[in-house]
Design a protein around this motif. Structure first.
Motif, PDB file in Angstrom:
ATOM      1  N   ILE A 675      33.035  37.977  66.916  1.00 48.33           N
ATOM      2  CA  ILE A 675      33.199  38.746  68.167  1.00 48.33           C
ATOM      3  C   ILE A 675      31.858  39.353  68.565  1.00 48.33           C
ATOM      4  N   LYS A 676      31.193  39.928  67.571  1.00 53.22           N
ATOM      5  CA  LYS A 676      29.922  40.593  67.832  1.00 53.22           C
ATOM      6  C   LYS A 676      28.875  39.600  68.340  1.00 53.22           C
ATOM      7  N   ARG A 677      28.771  38.481  67.643  1.00 50.99           N
ATOM      8  CA  ARG A 677      27.756  37.492  68.021  1.00 50.99           C
ATOM      9  C   ARG A 677      28.028  36.919  69.408  1.00 50.99           C
ATOM     10  N   VAL A 678      29.286  36.538  69.651  1.00 52.40           N
ATOM     11  CA  VAL A 678      29.608  35.912  70.940  1.00 52.40           C
ATOM     12  C   VAL A 678      29.397  36.914  72.079  1.00 52.40           C
ATOM     13  N   SER A 679      29.764  38.163  71.854  1.00 52.23           N
ATOM     14  CA  SER A 679      29.586  39.175  72.903  1.00 52.23           C
ATOM     15  C   SER A 679      28.117  39.323  73.262  1.00 52.23           C
ATOM     16  N   GLU A 680      27.259  39.329  72.250  1.00 47.94           N
ATOM     17  CA  GLU A 680      25.830  39.463  72.538  1.00 47.94           C
ATOM     18  C   GLU A 680      25.274  38.207  73.182  1.00 47.94           C
ATOM     19  N   ASP A 681      25.679  37.062  72.648  1.00 51.56           N
ATOM     20  CA  ASP A 681      25.142  35.800  73.171  1.00 51.56           C
ATOM     21  C   ASP A 681      25.562  35.565  74.620  1.00 51.56           C
ATOM     22  N   VAL A 682      26.791  35.888  74.951  1.00 45.51           N
ATOM     23  CA  VAL A 682      27.263  35.644  76.323  1.00 45.51           C
ATOM     24  C   VAL A 682      26.855  36.789  77.241  1.00 45.51           C
ATOM     25  N   GLY A 683      27.084  38.017  76.787  1.00 46.68           N
ATOM     26  CA  GLY A 683      26.924  39.163  77.672  1.00 46.68           C
ATOM     27  C   GLY A 683      25.494  39.612  77.850  1.00 46.68           C
ATOM     28  N   VAL A 684      24.659  39.442  76.831  1.00 49.16           N
ATOM     29  CA  VAL A 684      23.307  39.976  76.892  1.00 49.16           C
ATOM     30  C   VAL A 684      22.267  38.867  77.069  1.00 49.16           C
ATOM     31  N   ARG A 685      22.421  37.810  76.271  1.00 47.03           N
ATOM     32  CA  ARG A 685      21.343  36.830  76.233  1.00 47.03           C
ATOM     33  C   ARG A 685      21.603  35.561  77.029  1.00 47.03           C
ATOM     34  N   PHE A 686      22.844  35.378  77.465  1.00 48.95           N
ATOM     35  CA  PHE A 686      23.230  34.133  78.140  1.00 48.95           C
ATOM     36  C   PHE A 686      22.935  32.901  77.301  1.00 48.95           C
ATOM     37  N   ASN A 687      23.003  33.051  75.989  1.00 48.33           N
ATOM     38  CA  ASN A 687      22.807  31.883  75.132  1.00 48.33           C
ATOM     39  C   ASN A 687      24.168  31.324  74.746  1.00 48.33           C
ATOM     40  N   PHE A 688      24.720  30.556  75.682  1.00 50.67           N
ATOM     41  CA  PHE A 688      26.071  30.041  75.474  1.00 50.67           C
ATOM     42  C   PHE A 688      26.118  29.061  74.308  1.00 50.67           C
ATOM     43  N   ASN A 689      25.003  28.354  74.083  1.00 52.67           N
ATOM     44  CA  ASN A 689      24.984  27.386  72.989  1.00 52.67           C
ATOM     45  C   ASN A 689      25.190  28.049  71.637  1.00 52.67           C
ATOM     46  N   THR A 690      24.553  29.193  71.412  1.00 50.90           N
ATOM     47  CA  THR A 690      24.724  29.844  70.109  1.00 50.90           C
ATOM     48  C   THR A 690      26.069  30.571  70.046  1.00 50.90           C
ATOM     49  N   ALA A 691      26.569  31.009  71.189  1.00 48.37           N
ATOM     50  CA  ALA A 691      27.905  31.610  71.204  1.00 48.37           C
ATOM     51  C   ALA A 691      28.924  30.577  70.739  1.00 48.37           C
ATOM     52  N   ILE A 692      28.809  29.367  71.268  1.00 45.18           N
ATOM     53  CA  ILE A 692      29.753  28.316  70.896  1.00 45.18           C
ATOM     54  C   ILE A 692      29.594  27.942  69.428  1.00 45.18           C
ATOM     55  N   SER A 693      28.356  27.880  68.937  1.00 45.42           N
ATOM     56  CA  SER A 693      28.191  27.518  67.530  1.00 45.42           C
ATOM     57  C   SER A 693      28.752  28.615  66.631  1.00 45.42           C
ATOM     58  N   ALA A 694      28.697  29.865  67.072  1.00 46.39           N
ATOM     59  CA  ALA A 694      29.311  30.938  66.278  1.00 46.39           C
ATOM     60  C   ALA A 694      30.828  30.735  66.211  1.00 46.39           C
ATOM     61  N   ILE A 695      31.421  30.328  67.332  1.00 46.88           N
ATOM     62  CA  ILE A 695      32.868  30.088  67.339  1.00 46.88           C
ATOM     63  C   ILE A 695      33.214  28.894  66.449  1.00 46.88           C
ATOM     64  N   MET A 696      32.343  27.897  66.444  1.00 46.03           N
ATOM     65  CA  MET A 696      32.556  26.742  65.563  1.00 46.03           C
ATOM     66  C   MET A 696      32.557  27.171  64.105  1.00 46.03           C
ATOM     67  N   GLU A 697      31.663  28.101  63.769  1.00 47.82           N
ATOM     68  CA  GLU A 697      31.624  28.597  62.400  1.00 47.82           C
ATOM     69  C   GLU A 697      32.914  29.334  62.046  1.00 47.82           C
ATOM     70  N   LEU A 698      33.432  30.070  63.023  1.00 47.11           N
ATOM     71  CA  LEU A 698      34.694  30.767  62.798  1.00 47.11           C
ATOM     72  C   LEU A 698      35.808  29.760  62.507  1.00 47.11           C
ATOM     73  N   VAL A 699      35.841  28.711  63.294  1.00 48.36           N
ATOM     74  CA  VAL A 699      36.882  27.692  63.096  1.00 48.36           C
ATOM     75  C   VAL A 699      36.731  27.041  61.720  1.00 48.36           C
ATOM     76  N   ASN A 700      35.480  26.738  61.333  1.00 46.24           N
ATOM     77  CA  ASN A 700      35.252  26.193  59.991  1.00 46.24           C
ATOM     78  C   ASN A 700      35.794  27.142  58.936  1.00 46.24           C
ATOM     79  N   GLY A 701      35.535  28.424  59.127  1.00 44.82           N
ATOM     80  CA  GLY A 701      36.022  29.446  58.192  1.00 44.82           C
ATOM     81  C   GLY A 701      37.544  29.497  58.157  1.00 44.82           C
ATOM     82  N   MET A 702      38.169  29.300  59.286  1.00 44.97           N
ATOM     83  CA  MET A 702      39.628  29.343  59.349  1.00 44.97           C
ATOM     84  C   MET A 702      40.251  28.147  58.631  1.00 44.97           C
ATOM     85  N   TYR A 703      39.604  27.009  58.743  1.00 45.69           N
ATOM     86  CA  TYR A 703      40.100  25.828  58.009  1.00 45.69           C
ATOM     87  C   TYR A 703      40.007  26.068  56.507  1.00 45.69           C
TER      88      TYR A 703
END
Length: 825
Positions: A675-703
């Motif tokens: 949540i923290k990483r995506v909020s910063e990447d989208v809201g502050v830095r506009f780095n959507f690519n790293t926001a998405i990779s953070a979510i991918m890591e979350l999904v990997n963790g969930m598996y």
RNA sequence: GCCGAAGUGGCGGAAUUGGCAGACGCAGCGGACUCAAAAUCCGCCGCCGUCAAAAGCGUGUGGGUUCGAGUCCCACCUUCGGCACCA
């Protein structure tokens, strides 16, 4: 919920619902903070291309993200729909431009809906409709009344390909920005906007634009091209005329050894007429004028000059120096005349050597004596004044001011700021544009069309001539009218306005799109402006962005808006490339958005284009990576669908977590750091690519958790978070999953998840152990252990102590919770 | 010439404040499942080296600062973008 991810069904279902329910409509409201998210509106060429997909995907993520943060988000779209392609199509296929444009808009409108963008379609604007261009014309009249729109005869850029004149900004390296034809010079009467009156403000206010890329600000700065100097007057010896020059080096005026005029300078003909030099000079002028603009402005061009037989008197020292004409002097810049100081200007130096003109040193480095005979180039650096009368001994910086003041006292000079920026030529000799609302009367001259007669409508049934010339000129029913002042028969202006005029104010029209009394109501514009985030291609860095800034400033001055800059933050997106070059028909490397959406769905298309590169950078299209994004969405689908199915279609989190084991704590920590990483990447830095990779890591963790963990509340929390974080990127699939989890309201009306700081706390951390900066070991230690304790513990490690035997420990650096570096001799 | 941005594996890219270089994804390799394939799941994946490891090398080049540099400083190279006989 389907076991399989059926994107086609899901996307059309939600798109229909969003339209039917007008989901994204907004109105002014004081209960929430406003946010204006704007993407550059498209030209309706007929089909969306990947550049559009990128532009609108970026904007949509920002708009949806801000909505989830409780902002009242204005996110509009429209059509920049006047312009040449419609007219060319009309000539080619004999279809009216209005029809062609309307059909294209309909098709692209459908394609935009297929992308699932969160636009408020009630605010759609179309610049080629009378309800819009009426106000473009009205604004022209406001400019006219303020003296900011005027007509003048000038040497202008003519594009033989487009059969029209162009603004300076539309000429790139001597060629037309649209069609690459070599631009010609023509002398014509044309309408201009006086943007030069705003040069200083346009330049100064760049400093206010902290949210703009430096690159764009620098480009505008260069384009405006402010240069500080002085105007100095030289009397002609033979006549009563005065030649005025602009110079940035008034300190070198005592070193002037000749004067050069542009061949077009009006004094040239006057000074040579009737002299024995006349024929020779006229031949030279003719030769220069026959060169193309490109040849003439090339730095490789041989500098040539010719003395015209007349002389000027140097106002500083009374010296008489010859006047020449030179092919390198540009009539349009400065005064079209330059003073020649060979000793302190590179160009003048080589010019003087070539034509054996005298040289005098007037500035030299401290303690050095320069002599013209031994100089190998001009001395252009700072120095001490010599050969300059009472100014000798000063630094040349001091002398600059002192000499201008002295000349000013004598009435022969003054300070002057010069700009490269020219006035904006807005006339176009084309049909498909907003007619310039002016009437020409034999008695009253140029008369503005009265407001109540607006709009000046474009005729419907038009026959285009194959010449490409505007048919308006030959349409009596359009051109013939009566003078609004005296009632006598009169003629309308048949030129139309540059399309950049239409696009200079559309962002204001969105705030009040259907007002038929005014271009927009001030209170509505004041509520929504500024645009908080503007997104578009860098190719508009000068043209559109400079014109829009100019418009906003004028509109502020006449009291229509309260802001003096339109766009608070600017994001310039990179191009979409395939095989290393921009997608284009001629290269045959186009990937059609419609095809991709058909094959994988809009969610995949959006996700890929945001994941493949950060937004400012160019993006290389990769079909396999698109599939990777499709796989990722499927991975989420399976995870959520399975969980939901095994919980009676319910996945609604969650009460207290109670005591959790390691796997549970790890997943909760991962959920909340994401949540923290995506909020910063989208809201502050506009780095959507790293926001998405953070979510991918979350999904990997969930598996992983699915194999190891057993607390379902923790999983439910992770799933809910995942869907919320993904919602701005992939609006359709997240909506479907959200409903499948037992929710009844839209995922897009949810609040963005918040970070549980307690969940972030780790009990252990991995500390890296280095010897002389090289990693030798790693160790897991409790958080916040005492430094001395860490040091002792590390030094006692077998692997470390072994490597330290016989070595002299000089120092141990302990960075808490991170690293230990042992420095040995 | 001036101004701006960039240079990291096979590829797209990450490293946010000077602290494990290469996150995440693509491609590739291996395994599980399958009669088989696809799909899926799990693992490996900078170079060099080795049976394996260790050691060594590694973020355009050369220097420097620092316990420690992709990150800071100096010099340079290359690519892209803007401006340019602008007086």
């Amino acid at each position: 919920m389907n076991e399989r991810y059926d994107y086609a069904e899901i996307e059309s279902k939600w798109q229909k619902k969003w339209v039917d329910e007008n989901t994204h409509r907004v109105t002014e409201s004081d209960s929430k903070p406003k946010y204006y998210c704007l993407e550059m509106f498209p030209y309706p060429s007929g089909n969306l291309h990947m550049g559009h997909v990128r532009n609108y995907s970026i904007g949509d993520v920002i708009a949806r993200y801000k909505t989830m943060h409780g902002f009242n988000v204005l996110h509009p779209i429209g059509w920049d729909s006047f312009g040449l392609p419609a007219e060319n199509a009309a000539i080619k296929h004999n279809t009216p431009p209005a029809k062609w444009t309307k059909e294209n808009i309909a098709n692209m409108n459908r394609q935009l809906h297929a992308m699932g963008l969160s636009y408020d379609w009630d605010r759609e604007v179309t610049t080629c409709l009378p309800e819009y261009y009426k106000w473009t014309q009205w604004l022209f009249l406001q400019f006219y009344n303020k003296g900011l729109a005027y007509k003048k005869g000038a040497s202008v850029n003519w594009c033989p390909g487009c059969h029209t004149v162009l603004a300076n900004e539309q000429v790139v390296e001597g060629a037309c920005e649209r069609c690459d034809s070599i631009v010609e010079k023509k002398s014509l009467e044309q309408w201009f906007f006086k943007i030069t009156d705003y040069a200083d403000r346009l330049l100064e206010d760049l400093d206010k634009l902290e949210g703009w890329p430096t690159k764009v600000k620098t480009m505008q700065e260069n384009w405006i091209g402010r240069s500080e100097g002085a105007l100095i007057q030289f009397k002609v010896q033979e006549t009563d005329d005065v030649v005025e020059v602009f110079t940035t080096r008034p300190d070198t005026v005592f070193g002037v050894s000749y004067m050069v005029l542009a061949p077009e300078h009006p004094l040239v003909e006057k000074l040579i007429d009737g002299t024995d030099k006349a024929e020779e000079v006229r031949a030279f002028v003719k030769k220069v004028q026959q060169m193309t603009e490109v040849e003439r402005s090339s730095t490789e061009m041989e500098k040539e000059g010719l003395a015209i037989g007349a002389h000027v008197i140097n106002p500083a020292n009374g010296q008489v120096v010859p006047i020449l004409i030179g092919n390198y002097v540009i009539y349009e810049y400065g005064t079209g005349a330059v003073m020649g100081v060979p000793t302190h200007d590179e160009r003048d130096f080589f010019f003087a050597r070539k034509y054996n003109l005298p040289m005098t040193v007037v500035v030299q480095p401290e303690g050095v004596s320069l002599t013209p005979e031994t100089m190998e180039g001009a001395y252009t650096a700072e120095g001490i004044m010599v050969n300059s009368g009472q100014f000798d001994g000063m630094t040349n910086t001091e002398a600059k001011k002192a000499i201008v003041a002295w000349l000013e006292e004598k009435g022969q000079g003054k300070l002057k700021v010069n700009y490269r920026l020219r006035d904006w030529l807005i006339s176009r000799q084309r049909f498909w544009g907003a007619p310039i609302p002016i009437i020409y009367c034999d008695h009253c001259g140029a008369v503005p069309v009265p407001e109540e007669q607006l709009p000046v409508l474009l005729p419907q049934d038009v026959n285009f001539k194959p010449s490409g010339e505007s048919p308006l000129k030959y349409m009596d029913e359009f051109a013939q009218t009566t003078c609004p002042v005296c009632g006598a028969p009169a003629r309308r202006e048949t030129d139309t306005m540059d399309t950049f005029v239409c696009s200079s104010w559309y962002y204001l029209r969105y705030t009040d799109a259907h007002n038929d009394q005014k271009p927009f109501a001030k209170d509505k514009a004041d509520y929504w402006m500024n645009v908080d985030q503007y997104i578009g291609g860098v190719e508009h860095a000068i043209l559109h962005l400079l014109y829009a800034r100019f418009f906003t400033k004028v509109l502020k001055d006449i009291g229509l808006v309260s802001v003096d800059e339109p766009f608070k933050n600017l994001l310039t997106q990179g191009m979409v490339l395939k095989e290393g070059s921009k997608m284009s028909k001629s290269k045959g490397n186009i990937v059609s958005p419609e095809e991709i959406i058909g094959k994988y769905g809009a969610d995949t298309a959006r996700l890929f284009i945001l994941f493949a590169a950060p937004p400012e950078r160019d993006l290389e299209w990769n079909d396999q990576a698109v599939e990777g994004c499709y796989r990722f969405i499927n991975r989420i689908w399976r995870l959520v669908e399975e969980f939901s199915r095994s919980h009676d279609g319910k996945c609604v989190a969650y009460g207290e977590f109670g005591d959790l084991g390691k796997a549970e704590k790890d997943l909760r920590r991962l959920t909340h750091t994401t949540i923290k990483r995506v909020s910063e990447d989208v809201g502050v830095r506009f780095n959507f690519n790293t926001a998405i990779s953070a979510i991918m890591e979350l999904v990997n963790g969930m598996y992983q958790y699915r194999e190891q963990g057993n607390n379902e509340q923790v999983m439910a929390e992770a799933i809910e978070t995942l869907i919320l974080l993904m919602a701005p990127f992939t609006p359709h699939v997240t909506e479907e999953l959200w409903q499948g989890m037992g929710h009844t309201d839209s995922v897009h009306h949810q609040t963005w998840p918040t970070v549980d700081e307690k969940a972030l706390i780790a009990e252990e951390t991995t500390v890296v152990i280095q010897i002389n900066g090289k990693v030798r070991d790693k160790i897991n230690l409790p958080m916040n252990m005492d430094s001395k304790e860490v040091e002792n513990l590390v030094l006692a490690l077998p692997k470390i102590s072994e490597q330290l035997t016989g070595k002299d420990i000089k120092k141990v650096v302990v960075i808490p919770n991170k690293l230990v570096n042992i420095v040995v001799g």
